[in-house]
Design an enzyme around this catalytic site. Structure first.
Site, PDB file in Angstrom:
ATOM      1  N   ARG A   1      34.015  42.061  33.571  1.00  0.00           N
ATOM      2  CA  ARG A   1      33.728  41.293  32.358  1.00  0.00           C
ATOM      3  C   ARG A   1      33.565  39.795  32.671  1.00  0.00           C
ATOM      4  O   ARG A   1      32.876  39.088  31.946  1.00  0.00           O
ATOM      5  CB  ARG A   1      34.832  41.550  31.315  1.00  0.00           C
ATOM      6  CG  ARG A   1      36.195  41.147  31.753  1.00  0.00           C
ATOM      7  CD  ARG A   1      37.295  41.787  30.903  1.00  0.00           C
ATOM      8  NE  ARG A   1      37.547  43.179  31.276  1.00  0.00           N
ATOM      9  CZ  ARG A   1      38.421  43.962  30.665  1.00  0.00           C
ATOM     10  NH1 ARG A   1      39.120  43.519  29.632  1.00  0.00           N
ATOM     11  NH2 ARG A   1      38.597  45.209  31.075  1.00  0.00           N
TER      12      ARG A   1
ATOM     13  N   LYS B   1      44.234  47.144  43.760  1.00  0.00           N
ATOM     14  CA  LYS B   1      44.213  48.546  43.328  1.00  0.00           C
ATOM     15  C   LYS B   1      45.055  49.389  44.282  1.00  0.00           C
ATOM     16  O   LYS B   1      45.219  49.032  45.451  1.00  0.00           O
ATOM     17  CB  LYS B   1      42.774  49.072  43.370  1.00  0.00           C
ATOM     18  CG  LYS B   1      41.886  48.585  42.248  1.00  0.00           C
ATOM     19  CD  LYS B   1      40.513  49.228  42.331  1.00  0.00           C
ATOM     20  CE  LYS B   1      39.602  48.756  41.211  1.00  0.00           C
ATOM     21  NZ  LYS B   1      40.058  49.139  39.879  1.00  0.00           N
TER      22      LYS B   1
HETATM   23  N1  BES Z   1      35.503  48.814  38.384  1.00  0.00           N
HETATM   24  C1  BES Z   1      36.697  49.001  37.649  1.00  0.00           C
HETATM   25  C2  BES Z   1      36.591  50.128  36.632  1.00  0.00           C
HETATM   26  C3  BES Z   1      36.632  51.512  37.176  1.00  0.00           C
HETATM   27  C4  BES Z   1      37.813  52.077  37.611  1.00  0.00           C
HETATM   28  C5  BES Z   1      35.490  52.276  37.180  1.00  0.00           C
HETATM   29  C6  BES Z   1      37.831  53.382  38.061  1.00  0.00           C
HETATM   30  C7  BES Z   1      35.514  53.577  37.634  1.00  0.00           C
HETATM   31  C8  BES Z   1      36.687  54.129  38.079  1.00  0.00           C
HETATM   32  C9  BES Z   1      37.026  47.722  36.876  1.00  0.00           C
HETATM   33  O1  BES Z   1      36.697  46.538  37.507  1.00  0.00           O
HETATM   34  C10 BES Z   1      38.504  47.716  36.667  1.00  0.00           C
HETATM   35  O2  BES Z   1      39.202  47.624  37.624  1.00  0.00           O
HETATM   36  N2  BES Z   1      38.935  47.825  35.414  1.00  0.00           N
HETATM   37  C11 BES Z   1      40.315  47.850  35.097  1.00  0.00           C
HETATM   38  C12 BES Z   1      40.524  46.989  33.879  1.00  0.00           C
HETATM   39  C13 BES Z   1      41.970  46.732  33.571  1.00  0.00           C
HETATM   40  C14 BES Z   1      42.596  45.887  34.660  1.00  0.00           C
HETATM   41  C15 BES Z   1      42.071  46.044  32.249  1.00  0.00           C
HETATM   42  C16 BES Z   1      40.722  49.291  34.820  1.00  0.00           C
HETATM   43  O3  BES Z   1      39.936  50.028  34.212  1.00  0.00           O
HETATM   44  O4  BES Z   1      41.786  49.685  35.257  1.00  0.00           O
HETATM   45 MN    MN Z   2      38.263  45.910  38.798  1.00  0.00          MN
END
Ligand code: BES
Ligand code: MN
Ligand code: ZN
Length: 511
Positions: free
Chosen positions: A355, A281
């Site tokens: 997931r 990230k």
């Molecule tokens: N934990 C995150 C989702 C999230 C991001 C929650 C920001 C709250 C604030 C999750 O694991 C994630 O990183 N999801 C990705 C999925 C994508 C790679 C398909 C996302 O939402 O960017």
């Molecule tokens: Mn994630």
């Protein structure tokens, strides 16, 4: 904090402070009128001088009001009576409670629970007042060496009802509210802890501690070698890049009146820190990914509330707990793993890890022959874009369950909003090399994430709550976990246990 319910005249309360409402513009509530009458117009003369308009959240603290027994009277603006809805009510109560806390009243009798809130009854007003009061005073200072202390903190609040007839129902509401508020606090405390303290191991310890408090709550914890042996390879793939060892926590609460009753299963995402893994990230706000175990925290908070309330049902909590880091053993984009269900998954983005741990936990849930399964997860940033921080995303394969959750959310002020789980979106998850890919492209990210999970929930009624936008607040001053959706889930379970009572009654009638 101690809470009580009573009914009685405001001028006769021997207490540090009596709290009464004033509507806008300068209109007395019935209770304020009563004080005004016994004090020969003390309050109306103050209002006439223009000290308080009655706008929602305004306050005015009075001392020595003639012919009353309280040390102080706190006037609280309530806005226009016709416009008094749920949010306004919570705002007013929050303001009143914080003012009491800061102005030296250690106990108070609060008449705001008698306000006329549109479409709500006494029991609801008491419930919300107590839950709101508890969260108005919440602070997370476990890790500060210098705590900000209040010299004369608020310790006890009595909320009033207009007539003695309402006391039994209001007292039941008080009991529910206190247990829900405790569950919310537990969820907040866990979620607010940083990733270096709140690890998968720590979550498992907390679950065990919770179980020692309740006779009909038990806990088992699956360690890495168990998970390996049982085949939860999708979950393990996420954990591989971290030195923190993974856990799968299973809590069982047994209190149904029919011993064999199929359980309700709650599954909570427990990523104790989500760096994204190899699909790292960006660094901005990455600290907030300590909240990625808020689903797990909500499961623990809800189970605590249910056990405290001794609801007559069977409930299982499943918490897959891992840390997602990019260590040298980490899973890589393109890697393919076989999930517990037997389906193979191509991991195209290691940041779509929620997931992966949930799919194995959802398959694991099958062994309980569940009545319904509800998973709770900070799953997609896309959900924050779609719904902001107000509503949870709700996706389900069973309409009656959707309706039950939506209405539990409306009642508890912890609302969810449905998004479509149509088959049309499933194509986005196609993989060239495995049965399914773990990402579905830029469009409809919340829906494709739920579609992914739906491939693992075909054997039972299931709902998914995406709490990415609702689990915590980011604004600097108010930053912290919200404890949501503990109120929604607990309300759903209260509703379900009432309905089971009826079911058993009707069974008995037949014999
Ligand atoms: N934990 C995150 C989702 C999230 C991001 C929650 C920001 C709250 C604030 C999750 O694991 C994630 O990183 N999801 C990705 C999925 C994508 C790679 C398909 C996302 O939402 O960017
Ligand atoms: Mn994630
Ligand atoms: Zn995550």
């Amino acid at each position: 904090m101690e809470f009580n319910i009573k009914s009685g005249h405001p001028e006769k309360q021997r207490t540090a402070c009596v709290v009464v409402g004033i509507y806008e513009p300068r209109r007395l509530t019935d209770v304020a009128k009563r004080i005004d009458d016994v004090s020969q117009g003390h309050i109306s003369s103050i209002l006439r001088r223009g000290d308080l308009e009655g706008r929602a959240g305004q306050t005015l603290l009075l001392h020595n009001v003639p012919n009353t027994l309280a040390d102080r009277i706190l006037l609280v603006g309530c806005g226009r009576e016709r416009e008094l809805g749920d949010n306004q009510y919570r705002k007013i109560v929050t303001k009143a409670i914080r003012t009491l806390h800061e102005t030296g009243s250690m106990e108070a009798v609060c008449y705001l629970s008698e306000l006329n809130v549109r479409g709500r009854d006494t029991a609801w007003r008491v419930r919300q007042a107590i839950e709101t009061a508890q969260s108005a005073l919440y602070v997370f200072d476990q890790l500060k060496t210098k705590k900000e202390s209040t010299r004369r903190p608020l310790r006890k609040i009595v909320f009033t009802v207009a007539s003695r007839r309402e006391l039994p129902r209001a007292d039941q509401a008080r009991r529910e509210a206190q247990k829900i508020a405790e569950g919310v606090k537990l969820a907040k405390d866990l979620a607010n802890l940083p990733g270096n303290i709140c690890t998968p191991t720590y979550l498992a310890e907390q679950a065990k501690d919770l179980c020692t408090l309740h006779e009909n709550l038990s806990c088992k914890v699956l360690l890495e070698n168990h998970l390996e042996r049982q085949g939860l390879k999708a979950l393990l793939a996420v954990s591989k890049g971290s030195n923190e060892s993974p856990r799968m926590i299973v809590l069982e609460y047994q209190a149904a009146t029919r011993k064999s009753a199929e359980p309700i299963v709650l599954v909570g995402k427990g990523v104790t820190f989500d760096s994204g893994g190899i699909s790292l990230k960006p660094s901005k706000d990455m600290d907030e990914m300590k909240y990625d175990m808020s689903g797990a925290a909500a499961v623990l908070g809800t189970m605590s509330a249910v056990a405290e309330l001794q609801l007559p049902l069977n409930l299982i909590g499943i918490i897959p707990a891992v840390e997602n880091l990019p260590g040298s053993k980490a899973v890589k984009p393109g890697d393919i793993v076989t999930s517990l269900s037997g389906q193979s998954i191509e991991i195209l983005n290691t940041d779509a890890e929620g997931r992966l741990i949930l799919c194995d936990a959802l398959t694991y849930a099958e062994r309980y022959n569940p009545d319904v399964v509800i998973d709770i997860a900070t799953l997609t940033g896309a959900c924050v874009i779609a719904l902001g921080k107000h509503a949870h995303g709700l996706l389900s394969n069973h309409n009656p369950l959707t309706n039950d959750l939506v209405s539990a959310g409306k009642f508890s002020g912890d609302r969810a909003w449905e998004l479509p789980l149509w088959d049309d979106y499933q194509d986005q998850l196609e993989s060239r090399f495995a049965d399914i890919a773990n990402i579905g492209g830029r469009d409809a990210g919340t829906i494709t994430a739920a579609c992914f999970l739906s491939r693992f929930t075909r054997k039972y009624h299931w709902a998914h709550l995406d709490i990415a936008g609702t689990a915590w607040v980011s604004d600097k001053k108010e930053k912290g976990a919200t404890g949501r959706p503990v109120p929604l889930l607990t309300q759903y379970l209260i509703d379900r246990s009432n309905e089971d009572d009826l079911y058993i009654l009707s069974e008995q009638v037949e014999y």
